[in-house]
Design a protein around this motif. Structure first.
Motif, PDB file in Angstrom:
ATOM      1  N   ASN A   1     -38.370 -48.617   6.868  1.00  0.00           N
ATOM      2  CA  ASN A   1     -37.537 -48.708   5.665  1.00  0.00           C
ATOM      3  C   ASN A   1     -36.065 -48.428   5.941  1.00  0.00           C
ATOM      4  OD1 ASN A   1     -39.748 -49.306   4.095  1.00  0.00           O
ATOM      5  ND2 ASN A   1     -40.060 -47.205   3.410  1.00  0.00           N
TER       6      ASN A   1
ATOM      7  N   ARG B   1     -34.179 -49.380   8.214  1.00  0.00           N
ATOM      8  CA  ARG B   1     -33.420 -50.562   8.653  1.00  0.00           C
ATOM      9  C   ARG B   1     -32.743 -51.267   7.480  1.00  0.00           C
ATOM     10  NH1 ARG B   1     -37.843 -50.308  11.988  1.00  0.00           N
ATOM     11  NH2 ARG B   1     -37.350 -50.198  14.196  1.00  0.00           N
ATOM     12  N   GLN B   2     -33.466 -51.446   6.395  1.00  0.00           N
ATOM     13  CA  GLN B   2     -32.887 -52.113   5.214  1.00  0.00           C
ATOM     14  C   GLN B   2     -31.780 -51.273   4.593  1.00  0.00           C
ATOM     15  OE1 GLN B   2     -33.354 -55.235   4.386  1.00  0.00           O
ATOM     16  NE2 GLN B   2     -34.704 -55.316   6.158  1.00  0.00           N
ATOM     17  N   HIS B   3     -31.976 -49.978   4.554  1.00  0.00           N
ATOM     18  CA  HIS B   3     -30.948 -49.105   3.984  1.00  0.00           C
ATOM     19  C   HIS B   3     -29.684 -49.107   4.844  1.00  0.00           C
ATOM     20  CE1 HIS B   3     -33.254 -47.518   0.641  1.00  0.00           C
ATOM     21  NE2 HIS B   3     -34.291 -47.541   1.452  1.00  0.00           N
ATOM     22  N   MET B   4     -29.855 -49.141   6.144  1.00  0.00           N
ATOM     23  CA  MET B   4     -28.693 -49.186   7.031  1.00  0.00           C
ATOM     24  C   MET B   4     -27.970 -50.538   6.913  1.00  0.00           C
ATOM     25  SD  MET B   4     -28.507 -46.223   8.098  1.00  0.00           S
ATOM     26  CE  MET B   4     -27.158 -46.402   9.228  1.00  0.00           C
ATOM     27  N   LYS B   5     -28.725 -51.633   6.752  1.00  0.00           N
ATOM     28  CA  LYS B   5     -28.089 -52.936   6.540  1.00  0.00           C
ATOM     29  C   LYS B   5     -27.248 -52.922   5.264  1.00  0.00           C
ATOM     30  CE  LYS B   5     -31.449 -55.897   8.883  1.00  0.00           C
ATOM     31  NZ  LYS B   5     -32.494 -56.916   8.685  1.00  0.00           N
ATOM     32  N   TYR B   6     -27.801 -52.344   4.216  1.00  0.00           N
ATOM     33  CA  TYR B   6     -27.074 -52.266   2.950  1.00  0.00           C
ATOM     34  C   TYR B   6     -25.816 -51.403   3.103  1.00  0.00           C
ATOM     35  CZ  TYR B   6     -26.047 -51.614  -1.991  1.00  0.00           C
ATOM     36  OH  TYR B   6     -25.434 -51.582  -3.204  1.00  0.00           O
ATOM     37  N   THR B   7     -25.953 -50.279   3.780  1.00  0.00           N
ATOM     38  CA  THR B   7     -24.812 -49.396   4.004  1.00  0.00           C
ATOM     39  C   THR B   7     -23.742 -50.121   4.802  1.00  0.00           C
ATOM     40  OG1 THR B   7     -26.250 -47.459   3.908  1.00  0.00           O
ATOM     41  CG2 THR B   7     -24.103 -47.167   4.966  1.00  0.00           C
ATOM     42  N   ASN B   8     -24.117 -50.830   5.834  1.00  0.00           N
ATOM     43  CA  ASN B   8     -23.136 -51.590   6.616  1.00  0.00           C
ATOM     44  C   ASN B   8     -22.464 -52.659   5.763  1.00  0.00           C
ATOM     45  OD1 ASN B   8     -23.475 -50.194   8.990  1.00  0.00           O
ATOM     46  ND2 ASN B   8     -25.086 -51.549   9.731  1.00  0.00           N
ATOM     47  N   TRP B   9     -23.209 -53.312   4.883  1.00  0.00           N
ATOM     48  CA  TRP B   9     -22.648 -54.322   3.999  1.00  0.00           C
ATOM     49  C   TRP B   9     -21.600 -53.701   3.071  1.00  0.00           C
ATOM     50  CZ3 TRP B   9     -22.808 -55.009  -1.340  1.00  0.00           C
ATOM     51  CH2 TRP B   9     -22.341 -56.242  -1.799  1.00  0.00           C
TER      52      TRP B   9
END
Length: 155
Positions: free
Chosen positions: A144, A146-154
């Motif tokens: 899970n 991974r998705q949160h880190m992608k969102y944070t990077n976005w």
């Protein structure tokens, strides 16, 4: 002086301590293990959740966002340039949305599982849910994140 009932490993409690630190406010800290369900603790908050702030007049204020908004309304107004919540209602809504994302969604899908399995379960009695870490919960949390880190990077 304000008193905060907290646990150092709970994200909501860390959030509140950071907010008070941003304002330079000192807190008396009382570490609470909510799984022990102490009678005095439950008298402050029958739900048995953290954090709890004892404010002026020993009125308990419960919940990270409730405490943050109390802090902003009682201290932030005096520090306009360092205020944690924006003046504009739409900006305040976005702050609340992002705070909700990290304190609720990321917490329930990632942080809670990692902290519970790796840190809390080994020190909790079995009657309160302690024991060996659940590797399945740890794997799910790692997936899970991974998705949160992608969102944070976005962002």
């Amino acid at each position: 002086m304000l008193t905060l009932f907290h646990h150092p490993m709970f994200a909501t409690c860390r959030f509140v301590r950071l907010a008070f630190g941003e304002y330079g406010e000192e807190l008396a800290l009382i570490e609470e293990k909510p799984w022990t369900r102490r009678k005095e603790f439950l008298a402050l908050n029958p739900a048995g959740t953290l954090p709890i702030l004892l404010a002026e007049g020993d009125v308990p204020i419960v919940g990270a966002m409730v405490i943050a908004e109390y802090l902003d309304e009682t201290r932030g107004v005096l520090k306009r340039e360092r205020r944690l919540f924006a003046e504009d209602p739409m900006q305040r809504a976005e702050i609340r949305r992002l705070t909700d994302w990290y304190l609720n969604k990321a917490e329930s899908e990632v942080t809670r599982h990692l902290v519970r399995e790796r840190v809390l379960k080994p020190v909790m009695p079995e009657t309160a849910g302690g024991g060996s870490p659940d590797s399945g919960a740890i794997r799910a949390a790692r997936a899970n994140i991974r998705q949160h880190m992608k969102y944070t990077n976005w962002l």
